[in-house]
Design a protein around this motif. Structure first.
Motif, PDB file in Angstrom:
ATOM      1  N   PHE A   9       0.801  -1.214   0.000  1.00 27.37           N
ATOM      2  CA  PHE A   9       0.000   0.000   0.000  1.00 27.37           C
ATOM      3  C   PHE A   9       0.842   1.276   0.000  1.00 27.37           C
ATOM      4  N   GLY A  10       1.959   1.289   0.725  1.00 21.77           N
ATOM      5  CA  GLY A  10       2.811   2.468   0.725  1.00 21.77           C
ATOM      6  C   GLY A  10       3.396   2.746  -0.650  1.00 21.77           C
ATOM      7  N   ALA A  11       3.866   1.695  -1.318  1.00 17.53           N
ATOM      8  CA  ALA A  11       4.402   1.856  -2.671  1.00 17.53           C
ATOM      9  C   ALA A  11       3.303   2.308  -3.630  1.00 17.53           C
ATOM     10  N   ALA A  12       2.085   1.798  -3.432  1.00 12.54           N
ATOM     11  CA  ALA A  12       0.968   2.217  -4.280  1.00 12.54           C
ATOM     12  C   ALA A  12       0.712   3.710  -4.131  1.00 12.54           C
ATOM     13  N   VAL A  13       0.716   4.205  -2.893  1.00 15.13           N
ATOM     14  CA  VAL A  13       0.490   5.634  -2.664  1.00 15.13           C
ATOM     15  C   VAL A  13       1.545   6.463  -3.398  1.00 15.13           C
ATOM     16  N   ASN A  14       2.808   6.033  -3.347  1.00 17.85           N
ATOM     17  CA  ASN A  14       3.863   6.786  -4.028  1.00 17.85           C
ATOM     18  C   ASN A  14       3.603   6.890  -5.527  1.00 17.85           C
ATOM     19  N   ASP A  15       3.176   5.789  -6.144  1.00 15.42           N
ATOM     20  CA  ASP A  15       2.913   5.829  -7.578  1.00 15.42           C
ATOM     21  C   ASP A  15       1.702   6.689  -7.911  1.00 15.42           C
ATOM     22  N   PHE A  16       0.644   6.588  -7.120  1.00 16.50           N
ATOM     23  CA  PHE A  16      -0.532   7.425  -7.386  1.00 16.50           C
ATOM     24  C   PHE A  16      -0.218   8.901  -7.141  1.00 16.50           C
ATOM     25  N   ASN A  17       0.682   9.177  -6.200  1.00 15.35           N
ATOM     26  CA  ASN A  17       1.135  10.559  -6.024  1.00 15.35           C
ATOM     27  C   ASN A  17       1.758  11.091  -7.313  1.00 15.35           C
ATOM     28  N   GLU A  18       2.556  10.245  -7.965  1.00 12.95           N
ATOM     29  CA  GLU A  18       3.221  10.666  -9.195  1.00 12.95           C
ATOM     30  C   GLU A  18       2.199  10.880 -10.313  1.00 12.95           C
ATOM     31  N   VAL A  19       1.219   9.986 -10.419  1.00 13.29           N
ATOM     32  CA  VAL A  19       0.164  10.176 -11.422  1.00 13.29           C
ATOM     33  C   VAL A  19      -0.542  11.505 -11.208  1.00 13.29           C
ATOM     34  N   LEU A  20      -0.886  11.777  -9.961  1.00 11.52           N
ATOM     35  CA  LEU A  20      -1.654  12.985  -9.655  1.00 11.52           C
ATOM     36  C   LEU A  20      -0.795  14.240  -9.768  1.00 11.52           C
ATOM     37  N   ARG A  21       0.515  14.098  -9.654  1.00 16.67           N
ATOM     38  CA  ARG A  21       1.390  15.236  -9.936  1.00 16.67           C
ATOM     39  C   ARG A  21       1.330  15.585 -11.416  1.00 16.67           C
ATOM     40  N   LEU A  22       1.231  14.535 -12.246  1.00 15.06           N
ATOM     41  CA  LEU A  22       1.162  14.749 -13.690  1.00 15.06           C
ATOM     42  C   LEU A  22      -0.246  15.121 -14.142  1.00 15.06           C
ATOM     43  N   ASP A  23      -1.267  14.627 -13.455  1.00 15.28           N
ATOM     44  CA  ASP A  23      -2.662  14.902 -13.819  1.00 15.28           C
ATOM     45  C   ASP A  23      -3.507  14.863 -12.560  1.00 15.28           C
ATOM     46  N   SER A  24      -3.766  16.032 -11.996  1.00 11.64           N
ATOM     47  CA  SER A  24      -4.469  16.120 -10.712  1.00 11.64           C
ATOM     48  C   SER A  24      -5.935  15.735 -10.799  1.00 11.64           C
ATOM     49  N   THR A  25      -6.463  15.528 -12.018  1.00 11.42           N
ATOM     50  CA  THR A  25      -7.884  15.191 -12.173  1.00 11.42           C
ATOM     51  C   THR A  25      -8.093  13.705 -12.481  1.00 11.42           C
ATOM     52  N   ASP A  26      -7.080  12.880 -12.294  1.00  7.46           N
ATOM     53  CA  ASP A  26      -7.198  11.455 -12.593  1.00  7.46           C
ATOM     54  C   ASP A  26      -8.058  10.776 -11.522  1.00  7.46           C
ATOM     55  N   VAL A  27      -9.324  10.503 -11.855  1.00  9.49           N
ATOM     56  CA  VAL A  27     -10.286   9.980 -10.881  1.00  9.49           C
ATOM     57  C   VAL A  27      -9.886   8.594 -10.396  1.00  9.49           C
ATOM     58  N   ASP A  28      -9.447   7.731 -11.315  1.00  8.23           N
ATOM     59  CA  ASP A  28      -9.082   6.372 -10.917  1.00  8.23           C
ATOM     60  C   ASP A  28      -7.937   6.375  -9.912  1.00  8.23           C
ATOM     61  N   SER A  29      -6.973   7.254 -10.122  1.00  8.04           N
ATOM     62  CA  SER A  29      -5.838   7.287  -9.201  1.00  8.04           C
ATOM     63  C   SER A  29      -6.235   7.883  -7.853  1.00  8.04           C
ATOM     64  N   LEU A  30      -7.136   8.853  -7.856  1.00 16.55           N
ATOM     65  CA  LEU A  30      -7.646   9.366  -6.586  1.00 16.55           C
ATOM     66  C   LEU A  30      -8.371   8.266  -5.814  1.00 16.55           C
ATOM     67  N   ASN A  31      -9.201   7.506  -6.519  1.00 13.93           N
ATOM     68  CA  ASN A  31      -9.929   6.419  -5.868  1.00 13.93           C
ATOM     69  C   ASN A  31      -8.973   5.353  -5.359  1.00 13.93           C
ATOM     70  N   ASN A  32      -8.019   4.959  -6.187  1.00  9.70           N
ATOM     71  CA  ASN A  32      -7.090   3.903  -5.782  1.00  9.70           C
ATOM     72  C   ASN A  32      -6.167   4.361  -4.655  1.00  9.70           C
ATOM     73  N   ARG A  33      -5.745   5.633  -4.702  1.00 10.93           N
ATOM     74  CA  ARG A  33      -4.934   6.124  -3.586  1.00 10.93           C
ATOM     75  C   ARG A  33      -5.769   6.153  -2.310  1.00 10.93           C
ATOM     76  N   GLY A  34      -7.051   6.510  -2.448  1.00 11.87           N
ATOM     77  CA  GLY A  34      -7.933   6.468  -1.292  1.00 11.87           C
ATOM     78  C   GLY A  34      -8.030   5.070  -0.701  1.00 11.87           C
ATOM     79  N   MET A  35      -8.124   4.052  -1.570  1.00 12.30           N
ATOM     80  CA  MET A  35      -8.183   2.676  -1.075  1.00 12.30           C
ATOM     81  C   MET A  35      -6.877   2.279  -0.400  1.00 12.30           C
ATOM     82  N   ALA A  36      -5.747   2.741  -0.953  1.00 15.07           N
ATOM     83  CA  ALA A  36      -4.465   2.457  -0.310  1.00 15.07           C
ATOM     84  C   ALA A  36      -4.397   3.124   1.069  1.00 15.07           C
ATOM     85  N   PHE A  37      -4.813   4.389   1.132  1.00 15.14           N
ATOM     86  CA  PHE A  37      -4.845   5.076   2.430  1.00 15.14           C
ATOM     87  C   PHE A  37      -5.764   4.349   3.412  1.00 15.14           C
ATOM     88  N   LEU A  38      -6.901   3.863   2.918  1.00 11.29           N
ATOM     89  CA  LEU A  38      -7.853   3.161   3.773  1.00 11.29           C
ATOM     90  C   LEU A  38      -7.190   1.935   4.394  1.00 11.29           C
TER      91      LEU A  38
END
Length: 348
Positions: free
Chosen positions: A177-206
């Motif tokens: 989960f920690g590694a997943a958050v790091n990758d979704f952080n990078e996606v959202l740095r490149l595209d802050s409106t990526d809904v799938d990555s926001l959802n998946n990062r939320g699941m990792a945080f959960l």
């Protein structure tokens, strides 16, 4: 996973046969699947394409007809055409890539990997080949090879958010989960409106028990999405998992307004827990009954837990009976904290 084929259009002498050939060539390359199938077949069988030219460009006809067969769900015939294309042009990495996608669709994972291996040997600088091979390795259960391939895809193209998203999803799937958050952080740095990555990062945080961060991601994703059903279910879950966030009534309102299949077991499970936490006994029992009809395993989990707690043995083959219903009601009335305990089962 689907690739755009490369098409070669031929120029013919201006006569009636040539004009017909040009028309079929155009449809073979760019038509709808049924038209494409008919025209590619005509080109292969009519004899209108000179033999020498067919030797040079026949692979494109087989490639396009194979793609038409694949679009129409005629996968075995597609495979035969892709085999013919490779036989005519065995050093073209695109053809192995295309055949790999077909093998993947047919669940022939080993063959898909073999084709991607060959495509990479022929074109080791194409990051999409590594990314697609990573997908197949992940589906084969080989996390280390999947991550190795994603790493290479990222190295070759560090500005492509798809590779970070896919790698993050793989980490999430395998519990990193920690590694997943790091990758979704990078996606959202490149595209802050990526809904799938926001959802998946939320699941990792959960799963990391970072509930406030999860709640923030789900709320942001909902604000950006035109189909927020799954996101709303995830948000409702965050509203019942942590005491200082706990708002079962709001969770109930969200879940009852979600535009998803009413038989969705995740919605039913979280709604049952929310009702239990809100003290709504009859609603809790109703939702558990509905859930257990949908997912018998949940019935067995509940039965095992309640038996361990000494409450009842009334659940038989995943079905509620009068004893089951009464025992659950007694459990709820006597403060057995079924909501909290089943919630712990759900998210652990």
């Amino acid at each position: 996973m689907r690739l755009q084929a490369l098409f070669i259009l031929l120029l013919w002498p201006v006569n009636a046969v040539a004009q017909n050939a040009e028309w079929h060539s155009d449809r073979c390359s760019n038509g709808r699947p049924l038209y494409q199938l008919a025209s590619c077949t005509w080109m292969l069988e009519s004899g209108s394409v000179p033999g020498a030219a067919l030797d040079q460009v026949g692979w494109t006809i087989f490639l396009n007809r194979g793609g038409a067969y694949q679009s129409l769900g005629r996968l075995d015939e597609a495979l035969l055409d892709f085999d013919e294309a490779i036989a005519l042009n065995p050093r073209n990495p695109l053809l192995y890539h295309v055949r790999a996608t077909l093998h993947y669709e047919m669940s022939n994972l080993e063959f898909a990997i073999n084709d991607l291996d060959e495509a990479i040997r022929l074109n080791p600088s194409d990051p999409s080949l590594f990314s697609n091979r990573a997908i197949v390795h992940a589906d084969s259960g080989d996390l280390s090879k999947a991550i190795r391939d994603y790493n290479e895809a990222v190295r070759l193209d560090p500005t492509n958010p798809t590779f970070y998203r896919n790698r993050g999803t793989t980490y999430l799937r395998f519990g990193r989960f920690g590694a997943a958050v790091n990758d979704f952080n990078e996606v959202l740095r490149l595209d802050s409106t990526d809904v799938d990555s926001l959802n998946n990062r939320g699941m990792a945080f959960l799963n990391l028990r970072e509930f406030h961060a999860a709640k923030s991601d789900f709320e942001t994703a909902i604000s950006l999405s035109d189909q927020p059903g799954e996101l709303q279910i995830n948000l409702a879950l965050t509203l019942i998992v942590l005491p200082d966030l706990r708002d079962p009534q709001r969770a109930i309102e969200i879940l009852n307004g979600v535009s998803v299949d009413s038989h969705d077991p995740n919605r039913r499970a979280i709604l049952a827990i929310a009702y239990a936490l809100a003290g709504r006994e009859l609603d809790t029992v109703r939702e558990f009954e509905a859930l257990m009809r949908l997912v018998p395993d949940s019935a067995r989990n509940l039965q095992q837990w309640l038996m361990n707690e000494g409450f009842f043995e009334g659940l038989v083959d995943g079905q509620f009976n009068d004893e089951t219903r009464e025992s659950l009601q007694v459990c709820l009335r006597t403060g057995c904290e079924v909501g909290d305990l089943l919630l712990d089962m759900l998210i652990r």
